[in-house]
Enzyme design. Structure first.
Site, PDB file in Angstrom:
ATOM      1  N   GLY A   1       0.766  -1.241   0.000  1.00 41.44           N
ATOM      2  CA  GLY A   1       0.000   0.000   0.000  1.00 41.44           C
ATOM      3  C   GLY A   1       0.792   1.283   0.000  1.00 41.44           C
ATOM      4  O   GLY A   1       0.209   2.351   0.168  1.00 41.44           O
TER       5      GLY A   1
ATOM      6  N   GLU B   1       4.623  -5.878   1.606  1.00 40.34           N
ATOM      7  CA  GLU B   1       4.165  -6.465   0.334  1.00 40.34           C
ATOM      8  C   GLU B   1       3.856  -5.369  -0.684  1.00 40.34           C
ATOM      9  O   GLU B   1       2.697  -5.170  -1.067  1.00 40.34           O
ATOM     10  CB  GLU B   1       2.891  -7.288   0.591  1.00 40.34           C
ATOM     11  CG  GLU B   1       3.032  -8.329   1.682  1.00 40.34           C
ATOM     12  CD  GLU B   1       1.680  -8.746   2.270  1.00 40.34           C
ATOM     13  OE1 GLU B   1       0.641  -8.187   1.872  1.00 40.34           O
ATOM     14  OE2 GLU B   1       1.678  -9.622   3.145  1.00 40.34           O
ATOM     15  N   PRO B   2       4.858  -4.634  -1.133  1.00 39.58           N
ATOM     16  CA  PRO B   2       4.586  -3.530  -2.069  1.00 39.58           C
ATOM     17  C   PRO B   2       4.295  -4.027  -3.484  1.00 39.58           C
ATOM     18  O   PRO B   2       5.028  -4.856  -4.027  1.00 39.58           O
ATOM     19  CB  PRO B   2       5.895  -2.720  -2.054  1.00 39.58           C
ATOM     20  CG  PRO B   2       6.949  -3.708  -1.685  1.00 39.58           C
ATOM     21  CD  PRO B   2       6.292  -4.741  -0.801  1.00 39.58           C
ATOM     22  N   GLY B   3       3.206  -3.535  -4.055  1.00 40.84           N
ATOM     23  CA  GLY B   3       2.895  -3.821  -5.460  1.00 40.84           C
ATOM     24  C   GLY B   3       3.158  -2.574  -6.290  1.00 40.84           C
ATOM     25  O   GLY B   3       4.120  -2.487  -7.043  1.00 40.84           O
TER      26      GLY B   3
ATOM     27  N   TYR C   1     -11.740   3.317 -10.575  1.00 40.48           N
ATOM     28  CA  TYR C   1     -11.378   3.981  -9.315  1.00 40.48           C
ATOM     29  C   TYR C   1     -11.353   5.502  -9.440  1.00 40.48           C
ATOM     30  O   TYR C   1     -10.877   6.173  -8.519  1.00 40.48           O
ATOM     31  CB  TYR C   1      -9.976   3.556  -8.873  1.00 40.48           C
ATOM     32  CG  TYR C   1      -9.720   2.075  -8.820  1.00 40.48           C
ATOM     33  CD1 TYR C   1     -10.327   1.285  -7.845  1.00 40.48           C
ATOM     34  CD2 TYR C   1      -8.858   1.466  -9.726  1.00 40.48           C
ATOM     35  CE1 TYR C   1     -10.074  -0.070  -7.786  1.00 40.48           C
ATOM     36  CE2 TYR C   1      -8.603   0.107  -9.671  1.00 40.48           C
ATOM     37  CZ  TYR C   1      -9.220  -0.660  -8.701  1.00 40.48           C
ATOM     38  OH  TYR C   1      -8.964  -2.002  -8.643  1.00 40.48           O
TER      39      TYR C   1
ATOM     40  N   CYS D   1     -17.611   0.101 -26.332  1.00 48.30           N
ATOM     41  CA  CYS D   1     -19.018   0.472 -26.371  1.00 48.30           C
ATOM     42  C   CYS D   1     -19.536   0.695 -24.959  1.00 48.30           C
ATOM     43  O   CYS D   1     -20.395  -0.028 -24.454  1.00 48.30           O
ATOM     44  CB  CYS D   1     -19.801  -0.632 -27.069  1.00 48.30           C
ATOM     45  SG  CYS D   1     -20.966   0.028 -28.219  1.00 48.30           S
ATOM     46  N   GLU D   2     -18.947   1.655 -24.292  1.00 49.31           N
ATOM     47  CA  GLU D   2     -19.264   2.062 -22.920  1.00 49.31           C
ATOM     48  C   GLU D   2     -18.726   3.484 -22.797  1.00 49.31           C
ATOM     49  O   GLU D   2     -17.920   3.907 -23.621  1.00 49.31           O
ATOM     50  CB  GLU D   2     -18.480   1.230 -21.894  1.00 49.31           C
ATOM     51  CG  GLU D   2     -18.809  -0.224 -21.850  1.00 49.31           C
ATOM     52  CD  GLU D   2     -19.617  -0.619 -20.634  1.00 49.31           C
ATOM     53  OE1 GLU D   2     -19.923   0.250 -19.802  1.00 49.31           O
ATOM     54  OE2 GLU D   2     -19.938  -1.810 -20.550  1.00 49.31           O
TER      55      GLU D   2
ATOM     56  N   TYR E   1      -1.432  -2.871 -12.013  1.00 43.97           N
ATOM     57  CA  TYR E   1      -2.887  -3.021 -12.211  1.00 43.97           C
ATOM     58  C   TYR E   1      -3.345  -2.412 -13.533  1.00 43.97           C
ATOM     59  O   TYR E   1      -4.452  -1.886 -13.634  1.00 43.97           O
ATOM     60  CB  TYR E   1      -3.653  -2.403 -11.023  1.00 43.97           C
ATOM     61  CG  TYR E   1      -3.152  -2.876  -9.682  1.00 43.97           C
ATOM     62  CD1 TYR E   1      -3.411  -4.170  -9.243  1.00 43.97           C
ATOM     63  CD2 TYR E   1      -2.395  -2.044  -8.851  1.00 43.97           C
ATOM     64  CE1 TYR E   1      -2.937  -4.613  -8.015  1.00 43.97           C
ATOM     65  CE2 TYR E   1      -1.920  -2.491  -7.620  1.00 43.97           C
ATOM     66  CZ  TYR E   1      -2.199  -3.771  -7.209  1.00 43.97           C
ATOM     67  OH  TYR E   1      -1.729  -4.208  -5.997  1.00 43.97           O
TER      68      TYR E   1
HETATM   69  N1  LLP Z   1      -0.867  -7.020   0.126  1.00 49.60           N
HETATM   70  C1  LLP Z   1      -2.178  -7.287   0.135  1.00 49.60           C
HETATM   71  C2  LLP Z   1      -2.714  -8.224   1.117  1.00 49.60           C
HETATM   72  C3  LLP Z   1      -3.024  -6.636  -0.780  1.00 49.60           C
HETATM   73  O1  LLP Z   1      -4.326  -6.884  -0.759  1.00 49.60           O
HETATM   74  C4  LLP Z   1      -2.477  -5.740  -1.720  1.00 49.60           C
HETATM   75  C5  LLP Z   1      -3.317  -5.087  -2.713  1.00 49.60           C
HETATM   76  C6  LLP Z   1      -1.096  -5.501  -1.694  1.00 49.60           C
HETATM   77  C7  LLP Z   1      -0.321  -6.169  -0.746  1.00 49.60           C
HETATM   78  C8  LLP Z   1      -0.424  -4.559  -2.648  1.00 49.60           C
HETATM   79  O2  LLP Z   1      -0.907  -3.255  -2.534  1.00 49.60           O
HETATM   80  P1  LLP Z   1      -0.149  -2.075  -3.304  1.00 49.60           P
HETATM   81  O3  LLP Z   1       1.228  -1.959  -2.704  1.00 49.60           O
HETATM   82  O4  LLP Z   1      -0.061  -2.445  -4.728  1.00 49.60           O
HETATM   83  O5  LLP Z   1      -0.974  -0.884  -3.069  1.00 49.60           O
HETATM   84  N2  LLP Z   1      -6.327  -2.624  -8.355  1.00 49.60           N
HETATM   85  C9  LLP Z   1      -6.239  -1.528  -7.401  1.00 49.60           C
HETATM   86  C10 LLP Z   1      -5.365  -1.895  -6.212  1.00 49.60           C
HETATM   87  C11 LLP Z   1      -5.881  -3.116  -5.517  1.00 49.60           C
HETATM   88  C12 LLP Z   1      -4.977  -3.558  -4.441  1.00 49.60           C
HETATM   89  C13 LLP Z   1      -5.393  -4.900  -3.912  1.00 49.60           C
HETATM   90  N3  LLP Z   1      -4.544  -5.364  -2.878  1.00 49.60           N
HETATM   91  C14 LLP Z   1      -5.701  -0.298  -8.097  1.00 49.60           C
HETATM   92  O6  LLP Z   1      -5.427  -0.379  -9.285  1.00 49.60           O
HETATM   93  O7  LLP Z   1      -5.603   0.756  -7.478  1.00 49.60           O
END
Ligand code: LLP
Length: 404
Positions: free
Chosen positions: A223, A264-266, A307, A333-334, A361
């Site tokens: 996050g 857990e950075p995404g 979002y 078509c939206e 994402y």
């Molecule tokens: N760990 C857990 C348990 C999670 O549920 C998530 C994201 C992450 C780590 C990674 O979060 P991040 O660092 O990427 O913020 N599709 C949405 C974001 C959904 C996130 C779901 N869980 C978007 O595009 O904003």
């Protein structure tokens, strides 16, 4: 304009070579983000797991593995992809939610780290594995945080985690089966800029730890916020690192055992390393609105529609043109509006636009809606653009359909 880690001419060259729409990623930028994390957190007490739901292409996963980062998975198939790429089970984390217990069981048997997010699955875990395998539990901290409600997961109406108020029930199950709870996990949401939110998780850990003498790992989830709009600030990593280092030391001293912090950075890892390039098919004027209609839509990048996410857009064909206001729309078509009233260097039909922050994402949430093809993906590594997945072809649309 924003600082792009790949120049417009490199992006343009990739689009010429591979066609559009096109996702382009930059390996060195991913590495730079990881190095930035390593620079600010105490290495002996912190581990990072890339939340691969953001982008799962195996060549990206290989970049992540080769730089020594661990991986976080949200489904058993992501776990299988991680194993396929060569991650060791010990470096894989699987945080499930609402899954059939079979998935958890499989993950445990594969030897990966598992976080369980319901009392129901914890009970099943106890019945099957008892005290033989260490496990993590995901706690819902009842904290509201995140960029918007759809990406907030720690609040009181969130489906995620075991509510704090059910601590007694959690302990009963733990005691009944002598479950070895090694990890406490909290993930409050995505796009959290405020360092205090992570400190709030630390407070919740502090109140829980007396109940869980076997815990060694405090998993703060993901996050971290990254900048999306020009001038926007992400999470202050030097500050977060310093505060986490401090609180981890305090907790270790208070409870007389060494804890490791997991993250857990995404988005932090891959968002800014990705660019999405599309072509302007049509310019249409309606009153004082000029629509720029692209050869893509919500089927390829859904974040703006789903979002209300801001993605910065630039014109890489004519970046020096004077600015003009556009409504940037898709071809689905939206009503798939990427941006209203957006200042972009003046567009001519055929120009290429780039969307920033497309690494996380973006492709991963793409679909074949309207029976359109998913775009190709390209990875720049050592200055070289390589195709890492091709665009769909017509046969792909039929490939899963069974003749009767
Ligand atoms: N760990 C857990 C348990 C999670 O549920 C998530 C994201 C992450 C780590 C990674 O979060 P991040 O660092 O990427 O913020 N599709 C949405 C974001 C959904 C996130 C779901 N869980 C978007 O595009 O904003």
């Amino acid at each position: 304009s924003m600082n792009a880690s790949l120049s417009y001419s490199l992006l343009h060259a990739a689009a010429e070579k591979f066609g559009t729409p096109l996702y382009v990623y930059h390996a060195e930028k991913i590495e730079q983000q990881y190095q930035n994390l390593l620079a600010h957190f105490e290495s002996t007490q912190t581990k990072f797991f890339y939340a691969c739901k953001a982008l799962t292409n195996v060549h990206i996963l290989k970049v992540i593995k080769d730089m020594g980062c661990n991986i976080d998975c949200s489904s058993i198939n992501e776990v299988r992809l991680a194993l396929h790429v060569g991650f060791l089970p010990n470096n894989i984390l699987y945080t499930s939610n609402s899954v059939d217990f079979d998935e958890i069981s499989t993950a445990v048997e594969l030897g990966v780290n598992v976080n369980i997010d319901s009392l129901s699955n914890l009970e099943k875990f106890g019945q099957k594995f008892g005290e033989t395998k260490a496990i993590g539990v995901r706690i819902r901290p009842d904290v509201m945080a995140g960029g918007n409600l759809k990406i907030s997961t720690g609040h009181i109406k969130s489906k995620f985690g075991i509510p704090l108020t059910q601590l007694d029930a959690l302990k009963l199950i733990q005691e009944k089966y002598k479950i070895n709870i090694r990890t406490l996990h909290i993930h409050t949401g995505s796009e959290i800029k405020d360092v205090a939110v992570f400190m709030k998780s630390a407070e919740v850990f502090d109140t829980l730890l007396p109940h869980f003498p076997t815990v060694e790992v405090l998993d703060f989830g993901g996050g971290f916020k990254v900048p999306y709009a020009p001038g926007e600030e992400g999470t202050d990593m030097p500050q977060l690192g310093a505060e986490v280092n401090k609180v981890m030391k305090q907790l270790s001293e208070k409870f007389g055992r060494n804890f490791t912090a997991w993250f857990e950075p995404g988005k932090y890892m891959v968002s800014e390393a990705g660019f999405f390039i599309a072509k302007v098919n049509v310019l249409k004027t309606s009153g004082d609105i000029i629509f720029a209609g692209l050869n893509t839509g919500l089927n390829h990048l859904i974040r703006p529609m789903f979002y209300d996410a801001y993605h910065h857009i630039d014109n890489i064909s004519s970046p020096e043109n004077p600015m003009k206001q556009y409504a940037v729309v898709g071809n689905i078509c939206e009503t798939d509006t990427f941006a209203w009233d957006r200042a972009i260097p003046e567009i001519t039909e055929g120009d290429l636009l780039v969307f920033y922050n497309a690494g996380a994402y973006g492709y991963e949430m793409a679909s074949n809606y309207n029976a359109r093809f998913k775009p190709a993906q390209v990875l720049f590594q050592h200055g070289e653009p390589k195709l890492i997945s091709r665009a769909d072809q017509f046969e792909d649309l039929l490939s899963l359909q069974v003749p009767l």
